[in-house]
Scaffold this motif. Structure first.
Motif, PDB file in Angstrom:
ATOM      1  N   SER A 176      26.431  40.983  31.012  1.00  0.00           N
ATOM      2  CA  SER A 176      27.315  41.081  29.641  1.00  0.00           C
ATOM      3  C   SER A 176      28.393  39.960  29.688  1.00  0.00           C
ATOM      4  O   SER A 176      28.775  39.600  30.616  1.00  0.00           O
ATOM      5  CB  SER A 176      27.851  42.361  29.395  1.00  0.00           C
ATOM      6  N   ARG A 177      28.605  39.497  28.313  1.00  0.00           N
ATOM      7  CA  ARG A 177      29.644  38.573  28.115  1.00  0.00           C
ATOM      8  C   ARG A 177      31.048  39.047  28.725  1.00  0.00           C
ATOM      9  O   ARG A 177      31.833  38.101  29.225  1.00  0.00           O
ATOM     10  CB  ARG A 177      29.949  38.310  26.571  1.00  0.00           C
ATOM     11  N   SER A 178      31.116  40.282  29.059  1.00  0.00           N
ATOM     12  CA  SER A 178      32.513  40.721  29.492  1.00  0.00           C
ATOM     13  C   SER A 178      32.593  40.779  31.153  1.00  0.00           C
ATOM     14  O   SER A 178      33.458  41.439  31.407  1.00  0.00           O
ATOM     15  CB  SER A 178      32.756  42.403  28.797  1.00  0.00           C
ATOM     16  N   SER A 179      31.657  40.347  31.605  1.00  0.00           N
ATOM     17  CA  SER A 179      31.787  40.509  32.944  1.00  0.00           C
ATOM     18  C   SER A 179      31.070  39.141  33.567  1.00  0.00           C
ATOM     19  O   SER A 179      31.093  37.901  33.012  1.00  0.00           O
ATOM     20  CB  SER A 179      30.643  41.550  33.468  1.00  0.00           C
ATOM     21  N   SER A 180      31.023  39.153  35.073  1.00  0.00           N
ATOM     22  CA  SER A 180      30.541  37.903  35.709  1.00  0.00           C
ATOM     23  C   SER A 180      31.663  36.572  35.349  1.00  0.00           C
ATOM     24  O   SER A 180      31.241  35.484  35.020  1.00  0.00           O
ATOM     25  CB  SER A 180      29.373  37.666  35.370  1.00  0.00           C
ATOM     26  N   SER A 181      32.866  36.943  35.601  1.00  0.00           N
ATOM     27  CA  SER A 181      33.792  35.793  35.428  1.00  0.00           C
ATOM     28  C   SER A 181      33.811  34.726  36.489  1.00  0.00           C
ATOM     29  O   SER A 181      33.242  35.108  37.430  1.00  0.00           O
ATOM     30  CB  SER A 181      35.301  36.708  35.515  1.00  0.00           C
ATOM     31  N   MET A 182      34.431  33.665  35.944  1.00  0.00           N
ATOM     32  CA  MET A 182      34.350  32.561  36.884  1.00  0.00           C
ATOM     33  C   MET A 182      35.213  32.973  38.209  1.00  0.00           C
ATOM     34  O   MET A 182      34.793  32.513  39.319  1.00  0.00           O
ATOM     35  CB  MET A 182      35.039  31.444  36.131  1.00  0.00           C
ATOM     36  N   ALA A 183      36.338  33.644  37.940  1.00  0.00           N
ATOM     37  CA  ALA A 183      36.949  33.827  39.277  1.00  0.00           C
ATOM     38  C   ALA A 183      36.014  34.714  40.216  1.00  0.00           C
ATOM     39  O   ALA A 183      36.363  34.747  41.399  1.00  0.00           O
ATOM     40  CB  ALA A 183      38.174  34.917  38.773  1.00  0.00           C
ATOM     41  N   LEU A 184      35.248  35.845  39.922  1.00  0.00           N
ATOM     42  CA  LEU A 184      34.575  36.511  40.746  1.00  0.00           C
ATOM     43  C   LEU A 184      33.416  35.431  41.431  1.00  0.00           C
ATOM     44  O   LEU A 184      33.149  35.698  42.531  1.00  0.00           O
ATOM     45  CB  LEU A 184      33.797  37.306  40.000  1.00  0.00           C
ATOM     46  N   LEU A 185      33.010  34.566  40.611  1.00  0.00           N
ATOM     47  CA  LEU A 185      31.937  33.813  41.128  1.00  0.00           C
ATOM     48  C   LEU A 185      32.413  32.711  42.300  1.00  0.00           C
ATOM     49  O   LEU A 185      31.956  32.288  42.925  1.00  0.00           O
ATOM     50  CB  LEU A 185      31.271  32.774  39.842  1.00  0.00           C
ATOM     51  N   ASN A 186      33.627  32.303  41.860  1.00  0.00           N
ATOM     52  CA  ASN A 186      34.368  31.628  42.806  1.00  0.00           C
ATOM     53  C   ASN A 186      34.806  32.081  43.948  1.00  0.00           C
ATOM     54  O   ASN A 186      34.585  31.453  44.974  1.00  0.00           O
ATOM     55  CB  ASN A 186      35.728  30.984  42.029  1.00  0.00           C
ATOM     56  N   VAL A 187      34.955  33.098  43.934  1.00  0.00           N
ATOM     57  CA  VAL A 187      35.658  33.967  45.283  1.00  0.00           C
ATOM     58  C   VAL A 187      34.316  34.478  46.113  1.00  0.00           C
ATOM     59  O   VAL A 187      34.150  34.049  47.484  1.00  0.00           O
ATOM     60  CB  VAL A 187      36.454  35.249  44.894  1.00  0.00           C
TER      61      VAL A 187
END
Length: 744
Positions: free
Chosen positions: A662-673
């Motif tokens: 969903s657009r409301s999930s999988s933020s860049m911060a989550l993927l970066n960490v």
């Protein structure tokens, strides 16, 4: 000639086992090569090439009639005629639309549509409908029903959901639908739906409980019209004429044998027309016609010759019939009977003939049912001993006569009332049998085990006294007790099942099993019952140590109750226990809890200040030999920010896409960490939510993630702790499966 007919059969069947159809240019060359072989008397090879070409052309023709990719997911106004018998179940009307036309687009000749909360739709009507179109496809799981193959065999080129519509013309020549309505309205002691199934082949009115009883007792073929009913009616007509001739009551001026054969075929054809004359009925009529022709003219040829001719005739008439389980089951059953009663020394008594036929059919069909991934009824031989004569001698004659005499006051309805009561008594007995011996869903087995089982079944069908016959029992039992492959310590076997717009992930260690979410349930469609539970049994799951339901939404926990009833878990944990049925006895997610199974470490996490069910998703981290998988449920970016402050915020090789991408999930911060190497997406093809969002897919690509999408690849399998690539079901290529598409 028999060798040539066998070669023709091999050629007609060969495309089923191909990963892709040969190019069209080769299909032009093969018939020319076959003609060139004829002067050299290479008839078997020529017939093999002709059969192969014919089957490939038929398959390619059906593939070319599929919905164009450009229209997949589009909504169009279409106009067409309703064919077949529409089904109405729990507010959903399902029907087939033929001769569909759109103003600007070319559409397939036949489409299967669903209309939620739609008005009554009758066969023969013309409608103008607003339809959201979809290319043929289906859920793809290990050793499960291949819906895409079934659609191709039915020559259905598109599916869709009706958004709006208007009736353009009333039904014309819809006598079968009118008869069905009459059968459902008549007082048949509550079994009008079963009568419609028996007479018209329409099983849509049978309840789920009735279907389960029939499946558990191996009697589905008795209540939904099959070749057995058509053959029975033909045999009755043949026996009637033959009996009159033997008693001297048949006119001497009329030769009894041609009249017996003609009457039998006319009865079979009439019953076939009553049942809609679809492909299974056509197959039965062809077999009856060839058997009668053999009886009339070619009795010296034996029984195997007409069976081979019927097999070739059915495949020539419909090359895609080989994709239908019914073809294999019906011909295998007839072949077993011929083998059983042919070449025996000395006659059997009538009760020996009846009982041995049932047991030998059950034994002979075991390998066939395993190959087709169908349930095996343990009580089938016993149940059929009672049910076959009950239906054949009592129910079917009363039902057919009742339909023929419906125009006679009281008589027709009285016969149908009697037939309904007989069916009701039968169901009472079958339900008792099914309660004690339910159907067995066999696990997946290696090919060599299946081959040994086939050998065992063959040995057991041999006459008594044949050497090595007793060896058949241990060989056949290998099918039920195949060797088990144990996982190594510190390794977790992970299956993300293909459940459409939902989630169900199975995790197994050496001695333990965990199910994370149980698939969706929407209306009458319970994926937990239809997909997840059979998949667990196919994968040889005998117990669930833990069912972990991330939260209570229907797409994650809708199938939990069905799974729990079929395979009771030792514990149930959820991020939202109040939203679940009390029967599950779910415990709250204990954030921070850690445990270890067979060298594999597990840890739970939940946001303590969550505001809704999605945010309350219970997150699970699995670590095996330093390789990690993070299962996130439906958390959003707000929950992700808090997660990054927890001990789970460490490099993770595998990430289950939060909230299906969903657009409301999988933020860049989550993927970066987390820095995942691959992402697992579980979603339905063309879902109304637009999952996964293009912006999220762009983030995944920017980070170089390998994307595994269940809608495009089917079920996904990986072994955590081995640092290996995942395998997908669509890698097992078949010519009818839509090729993997590039990630959106």
């Amino acid at each position: 000639m028999r060798t040539g007919m066998m070669a023709l059969a091999v050629g007609l069947l060969a495309p089923v086992f191909l990963p892709a159809l040969p190019p069209v240019g080769l299909l032009w060359v093969l018939p020319v090569v076959a003609l060139m072989l004829l002067p050299f008397r290479s008839y078997p090879l020529a017939l093999l090439l002709f059969g192969f070409t014919w089957a490939c052309v038929g398959a390619q023709w059906a593939l070319n009639d599929r919905l164009p990719r450009a229209l997949d997911g589009e909504t169009r106004w279409v106009e067409g005629r309703v064919v077949g018998l529409p089904q109405n179940s729990e507010g959903v009307v399902r029907f087939e639309l033929a001769d569909a036309r759109s103003r600007h687009e070319k559409l397939p000749g036949l489409m299967r549509l669903a209309w939620y909360a739609g008005p009554p739709v009758n066969s023969g009507e013309r409608w103008r409908l607003a339809v959201k179109l979809k290319r043929p496809g289906g859920l793809l799981n290990p050793d499960a029903f291949d819906y895409e193959a079934w659609l191709l065999a039915q020559r259905i080129g598109a599916t869709g959901t009706v958004k709006d519509g208007q009736r353009l013309a009333a039904a014309q020549w819809a006598w079968r639908d009118s008869l069905r309505q009459r059968l459902l309205e008549v007082d048949a002691q509550g079994r009008g739906a079963a009568l419609a199934a028996l007479v018209l082949g329409d099983g849509s009115g049978l309840s789920r409980e009735d279907w389960q009883v029939l499946q558990d007792t191996g009697t589905v073929h008795l209540l939904v019209i099959s070749g057995q009913h058509i053959a029975l009616l033909a045999a009755v007509m043949y026996g009637l004429v033959a009996g009159l001739a033997r008693l001297g009551w048949w006119p001497r001026s009329l030769p009894w044998l041609p009249w017996a054969c003609g009457s039998a075929f006319a009865a079979a054809l009439g019953y076939g027309l009553l049942a809609g004359f679809d492909v299974p009925v056509q197959r039965a009529c062809v077999m009856v016609a060839l058997v009668l022709l053999w009886r009339l003219r070619f009795r010296h040829l034996g029984a195997w010759w007409p069976l081979l001719l019927a097999f070739d005739g059915v495949l020539l008439m419909d090359p895609l019939a080989s994709l239908r389980p019914g073809l294999w089951l019906s011909f295998a059953a007839v072949a077993i009977l011929i083998f059983t009663f042919g070449g025996r020394l000395g006659p059997w008594r009538w009760w020996q003939t009846w009982t041995r036929a049932q047991w030998l059919i059950a034994i002979g069909l075991c390998p066939v049912l395993l190959a087709l991934s169908l349930p095996i009824s343990l009580s089938g031989p016993f149940a059929n001993l009672l049910a076959v004569p009950w239906v054949s001698l009592l129910v079917l004659p009363a039902a057919l006569l009742g339909c023929l005499l419906l125009w006679v006051p009281w008589v027709g309805e009285g016969l149908l009332w009697l037939a309904g009561g007989l069916i009701d008594w039968l169901f009472i007995v079958l339900a008792q049998i099914a309660g004690r011996w339910p159907a067995w869903i066999p696990p997946s087995i290696p090919g060599w085990v299946w081959a040994l089982g086939c050998l065992g079944a063959f040995l057991l069908m041999l006459p008594r006294g044949v050497p090595l016959r007793p060896l058949g029992w241990p060989l056949l039992l290998i099918l039920a007790l195949p060797p088990r492959e144990r996982l190594a310590e510190g390794v977790a076997d992970v299956w993300q099942l293909d459940v459409g717009q939902g989630l169900a992930i199975l995790i197994r260690t050496r001695h333990h099993t965990l199910l994370y979410d149980a698939g969706p349930r929407f209306g009458d469609l319970d994926i937990g019952e239809r997909v997840v539970l059979p998949a667990l049994r196919k994968l040889r799951v005998e117990r669930l140590d833990l069912m972990l339901l991330s939260h209570a939404d229907a797409d994650h926990a809708g199938g939990a109750l069905a799974v729990a009833r079929g395979l009771p878990p030792r514990r149930v944990i959820s991020g939202d226990p109040p939203g679940l049925p009390l029967e599950l006895h779910a415990e709250a997610c204990d954030s921070g809890r850690r445990w270890q199974w067979d060298g594999v470490r597990f840890e739970l996490w939940q946001w303590s200040r969550a505001h809704d069910s999605n945010q309350r998703s219970c997150v699970l981290q699995i670590e095996a030999n330093g390789e990690r998988l993070l299962l996130t449920g439906d958390i959003d970016t707000a929950a992700e920010r808090v997660l990054l402050e927890s001990p789970l915020a460490v490099p993770t090789q595998w990430l289950q896409a939060p909230h299906h991408g969903s657009r409301s999930s999988s933020s860049m911060a989550l993927l970066n960490v987390l820095r995942p190497h691959a992402v697992l997406i579980s979603r339905g093809q063309g879902n109304s939510f637009g999952h996964p969002h293009p912006m999220v897919m762009a983030r995944y690509r920017k980070h170089g993630l390998t994307i595994h999408d269940s809608a495009e690849q089917g079920a996904i399998h990986l072994q955590l702790g081995r640092f290996q690539a995942a395998r997908t079901m669509r890698q097992q290529r078949r010519f009818w499966r839509v090729a993997e598409q590039s990630n959106p």
